[in-house]
Design a protein around this motif. Structure first.
Motif, PDB file in Angstrom:
ATOM      1  N   MET A   1     -60.342  -2.583  24.835  1.00 26.88           N
ATOM      2  CA  MET A   1     -59.835  -2.121  26.290  1.00 26.88           C
ATOM      3  C   MET A   1     -58.447  -1.915  26.565  1.00 26.88           C
ATOM      4  O   MET A   1     -57.708  -1.123  27.013  1.00 26.88           O
ATOM      5  CB  MET A   1     -60.850  -2.497  27.415  1.00 26.88           C
ATOM      6  CG  MET A   1     -61.809  -1.509  27.855  1.00 26.88           C
ATOM      7  SD  MET A   1     -62.463  -2.092  29.221  1.00 26.88           S
ATOM      8  CE  MET A   1     -61.462  -1.214  30.415  1.00 26.88           C
ATOM      9  N   ALA A   2     -58.107  -3.342  26.302  1.00 27.27           N
ATOM     10  CA  ALA A   2     -56.796  -3.607  26.511  1.00 27.27           C
ATOM     11  C   ALA A   2     -55.717  -2.579  25.775  1.00 27.27           C
ATOM     12  O   ALA A   2     -54.467  -2.214  26.159  1.00 27.27           O
ATOM     13  CB  ALA A   2     -56.324  -5.064  26.362  1.00 27.27           C
ATOM     14  N   LEU A   3     -56.054  -2.321  24.458  1.00 21.74           N
ATOM     15  CA  LEU A   3     -55.296  -1.538  23.383  1.00 21.74           C
ATOM     16  C   LEU A   3     -55.464  -0.064  23.734  1.00 21.74           C
ATOM     17  O   LEU A   3     -54.783   0.839  23.188  1.00 21.74           O
ATOM     18  CB  LEU A   3     -55.769  -1.915  22.101  1.00 21.74           C
ATOM     19  CG  LEU A   3     -55.355  -3.422  21.608  1.00 21.74           C
ATOM     20  CD1 LEU A   3     -55.693  -3.737  19.986  1.00 21.74           C
ATOM     21  CD2 LEU A   3     -53.789  -3.522  21.893  1.00 21.74           C
ATOM     22  N   LEU A   4     -56.868   0.415  24.223  1.00 26.23           N
ATOM     23  CA  LEU A   4     -57.120   1.526  24.234  1.00 26.23           C
ATOM     24  C   LEU A   4     -56.002   2.638  24.716  1.00 26.23           C
ATOM     25  O   LEU A   4     -55.981   3.763  24.330  1.00 26.23           O
ATOM     26  CB  LEU A   4     -58.214   1.986  25.293  1.00 26.23           C
ATOM     27  CG  LEU A   4     -59.174   3.054  25.489  1.00 26.23           C
ATOM     28  CD1 LEU A   4     -59.570   3.516  24.039  1.00 26.23           C
ATOM     29  CD2 LEU A   4     -60.202   3.013  26.443  1.00 26.23           C
ATOM     30  N   PRO A   5     -55.214   2.370  25.975  1.00 29.23           N
ATOM     31  CA  PRO A   5     -54.297   3.303  26.364  1.00 29.23           C
ATOM     32  C   PRO A   5     -53.148   3.489  25.331  1.00 29.23           C
ATOM     33  O   PRO A   5     -52.409   4.548  25.561  1.00 29.23           O
ATOM     34  CB  PRO A   5     -53.627   2.603  27.657  1.00 29.23           C
ATOM     35  CG  PRO A   5     -54.380   1.509  27.877  1.00 29.23           C
ATOM     36  CD  PRO A   5     -55.178   1.113  26.716  1.00 29.23           C
ATOM     37  N   TYR A   6     -53.128   2.549  24.336  1.00 31.70           N
ATOM     38  CA  TYR A   6     -52.052   3.032  23.238  1.00 31.70           C
ATOM     39  C   TYR A   6     -52.359   3.488  22.063  1.00 31.70           C
ATOM     40  O   TYR A   6     -51.687   3.607  21.049  1.00 31.70           O
ATOM     41  CB  TYR A   6     -51.137   1.642  23.203  1.00 31.70           C
ATOM     42  CG  TYR A   6     -51.038   0.891  24.629  1.00 31.70           C
ATOM     43  CD1 TYR A   6     -50.013   1.456  25.367  1.00 31.70           C
ATOM     44  CD2 TYR A   6     -51.485  -0.377  24.772  1.00 31.70           C
ATOM     45  CE1 TYR A   6     -49.689   0.750  26.489  1.00 31.70           C
ATOM     46  CE2 TYR A   6     -51.194  -0.881  25.958  1.00 31.70           C
ATOM     47  CZ  TYR A   6     -50.329  -0.429  26.812  1.00 31.70           C
ATOM     48  OH  TYR A   6     -49.938  -0.951  28.191  1.00 31.70           O
ATOM     49  N   LEU A   7     -53.630   3.640  21.773  1.00 33.94           N
ATOM     50  CA  LEU A   7     -54.099   4.160  20.350  1.00 33.94           C
ATOM     51  C   LEU A   7     -54.590   5.563  20.403  1.00 33.94           C
ATOM     52  O   LEU A   7     -55.518   5.736  19.666  1.00 33.94           O
ATOM     53  CB  LEU A   7     -55.535   3.238  20.246  1.00 33.94           C
ATOM     54  CG  LEU A   7     -54.892   1.760  19.921  1.00 33.94           C
ATOM     55  CD1 LEU A   7     -56.213   0.832  19.674  1.00 33.94           C
ATOM     56  CD2 LEU A   7     -54.262   1.598  18.748  1.00 33.94           C
ATOM     57  N   GLU A   8     -54.044   6.517  21.074  1.00 36.54           N
ATOM     58  CA  GLU A   8     -54.225   7.791  20.815  1.00 36.54           C
ATOM     59  C   GLU A   8     -54.382   8.536  19.652  1.00 36.54           C
ATOM     60  O   GLU A   8     -55.397   9.056  19.411  1.00 36.54           O
ATOM     61  CB  GLU A   8     -53.237   8.681  22.106  1.00 36.54           C
ATOM     62  CG  GLU A   8     -53.883  10.145  22.168  1.00 36.54           C
ATOM     63  CD  GLU A   8     -52.692  10.868  22.857  1.00 36.54           C
ATOM     64  OE1 GLU A   8     -51.472  10.396  22.916  1.00 36.54           O
ATOM     65  OE2 GLU A   8     -53.152  12.152  23.299  1.00 36.54           O
ATOM     66  N   TYR A   9     -53.026   8.221  19.098  1.00 32.72           N
ATOM     67  CA  TYR A   9     -52.865   8.768  17.604  1.00 32.72           C
ATOM     68  C   TYR A   9     -54.064   8.224  16.621  1.00 32.72           C
ATOM     69  O   TYR A   9     -54.609   8.919  16.024  1.00 32.72           O
ATOM     70  CB  TYR A   9     -51.827   8.339  17.024  1.00 32.72           C
ATOM     71  CG  TYR A   9     -51.352   8.658  15.445  1.00 32.72           C
ATOM     72  CD1 TYR A   9     -51.349   9.908  14.956  1.00 32.72           C
ATOM     73  CD2 TYR A   9     -51.224   7.535  14.731  1.00 32.72           C
ATOM     74  CE1 TYR A   9     -51.154  10.034  13.667  1.00 32.72           C
ATOM     75  CE2 TYR A   9     -51.343   7.826  13.450  1.00 32.72           C
ATOM     76  CZ  TYR A   9     -51.024   9.054  12.854  1.00 32.72           C
ATOM     77  OH  TYR A   9     -51.203   9.338  11.683  1.00 32.72           O
TER      78      TYR A   9
ATOM     79  N   ILE B   1     -56.983   7.053  17.388  1.00 35.92           N
ATOM     80  CA  ILE B   1     -58.357   7.551  17.662  1.00 35.92           C
ATOM     81  C   ILE B   1     -58.492   8.984  17.240  1.00 35.92           C
ATOM     82  O   ILE B   1     -59.665   9.180  16.690  1.00 35.92           O
ATOM     83  CB  ILE B   1     -58.707   7.433  19.163  1.00 35.92           C
ATOM     84  CG1 ILE B   1     -58.758   5.782  19.644  1.00 35.92           C
ATOM     85  CG2 ILE B   1     -59.853   8.082  19.712  1.00 35.92           C
ATOM     86  CD1 ILE B   1     -58.503   5.573  21.152  1.00 35.92           C
TER      87      ILE B   1
END
Lengths: 302, 88
Positions: free
Chosen positions: B55-63, B65
């Protein structure tokens, strides 16, 4: 690291009463004390409402609102997501908050984070006393930093490999890597976030394993409490955390000589102190101090 | 004339460049895909690492994902991907 004391044990064995009696005892000796409950179902003020004002003498007492920490963490993540994933602004993410609140591990993380924040903010006190939630949850909180550390270290290594590979490819063939992707470690937000998490984890593992941290296991003379205490000891042993004191609380409440023998065998390496059962429903400040006098020396360094 | 020769040679160089990095690119995409998969391991029924890390990394993993979803959609065509890698 300051002198930090954790009170563990099954629900209802007297963790809160013991922690408050130690707080009074230390305050009377002239020490400044920060008493915090990280139990989501806290009751420091319920038990001692008439006794302990929020800032009594040298004691600062606090009950941490764990739900607020969970909500805050989720809200912060949601806001960051809204900034990154622009198209999510048309979707109502707030509805997801209710679901995410109950995700496995969220409560443990919130408690761990709250504990870190509260301990850091009170390092100026002579003693920090932590009243913990009952066994199951507390063992998970103890295990969380160790478990997370393993994963976070692996993820950091992995991420560095990815960045290295990206940089090598971009060096030969720049058009092969999307322009907005970070290529070095200082630009990468994922690595930065992993670094932040790693610092929290390191703080917690230090906190749990530091020599000035004392772990006191409170138990009663009944079979359930003893069995659960054995599980706590096994759980802590597997994490390399040692118990400093066994506090046999409410002694004399039940007459169980057989249990007493097996109990002493089970914890023979750890000092055991006994606290008698008092019939009174309300324990005043002086009574609480006199109870702490029976065992406090075993965990107090000064 | 000189310009045409230069253009011809450059196209060769570009071709070699692309060929030289294509295998590393594929490896990189696999690493990025696996990184996202591990961060959200609960999607696969494995609740580890702890969900708050994901969850903490979710905002930075768009690419990552996006890549993970793309790779997952092509899972039934792994053989074709393998042959493409071998230039067959």
């Amino acid at each position: 690291m300051k002198n930090i004391l954790f009170f563990l044990g099954k629900g209802g064995v007297g963790k809160t009463t013991s922690s408050v009696s130690l707080a009074y005892y230390l305050a009377r000796k002239g020490f400044s004390v920060y008493l915090v409950s990280i139990d989501p179902a806290h009751n420091i003020f319920d038990i001692l409402g008439a006794n302990l004002s929020k800032n009594d003498e040298a004691i600062i007492a606090e009950e941490v609102d764990i739900d607020a920490y969970v909500e805050n963490f989720i809200k912060e993540t949601t806001n960051k997501m809204k900034q990154t994933y622009k198209y999510l602004q048309i979707i109502n993410l707030d509805k997801m908050i209710e679901i995410m609140k109950y995700s496995p591990g969220m409560e443990e993380y919130a408690i761990m984070y709250a504990l870190k924040e509260k301990v850091e903010a009170n390092l100026d006190k002579d003693y920090i006393i932590v009243d913990t939630p009952p066994t199951g949850l507390m063992l998970k909180i103890f295990a969380l930093p160790f478990n997370s550390k393993l994963w976070i270290n692996k993820l950091i290594k992995w991420r560095k490999k990815i960045l290295n590979a990206r940089a090598s490819i971009a060096n030969i063939n720049p058009s092969a890597i999307r322009e907005d992707l970070p290529l070095n470690e200082n630009e990468d937000d994922v690595l930065k976030e992993l670094g932040i998490q790693s610092k929290i984890i390191d703080f917690m593992t230090n906190l749990f394993k530091n020599k000035t941290t004392k772990i006191i296991l409170v138990l009663n003379q009944d079979l359930l409490s003893i069995k659960e205490s054995v599980r706590i000891k096994k759980g802590l042993d597997s994490l390399g955390i040692s118990l400093n004191l066994i506090l046999l609380n409410k002694k004399g409440l039940v007459n169980t000589t057989d249990i007493n023998i097996s109990f002493k065998n089970l914890f023979k390496d750890i000092p055991i102190k006994e606290v008698p059962f008092l019939k009174s429903n309300f324990l005043d400040k002086n009574t609480l101090i006199s109870l702490a006098e029976l065992w406090a020396d075993a965990v107090i360094c000064n | 004339m000189f310009k045409q020769i230069k253009k011809f040679i450059n196209s060769f160089i570009e071709g070699f460049k692309q060929q030289s990095t294509s295998a590393i690119e594929l490896e990189l995409h696999e690493m990025e895909n696996a990184f996202a998969l591990i961060c959200f391991a609960s999607l696969m029924g494995m609740p580890s690492p702890p969900s708050y890390v994901g969850m903490a990394l979710l905002p930075y993993l768009e690419y990552e994902i996006q890549l993970m979803i793309f790779k997952s959609s092509r899972l039934d065509d792994k053989l074709a991907e393998f042959f493409a890698l071998g230039d067959i």
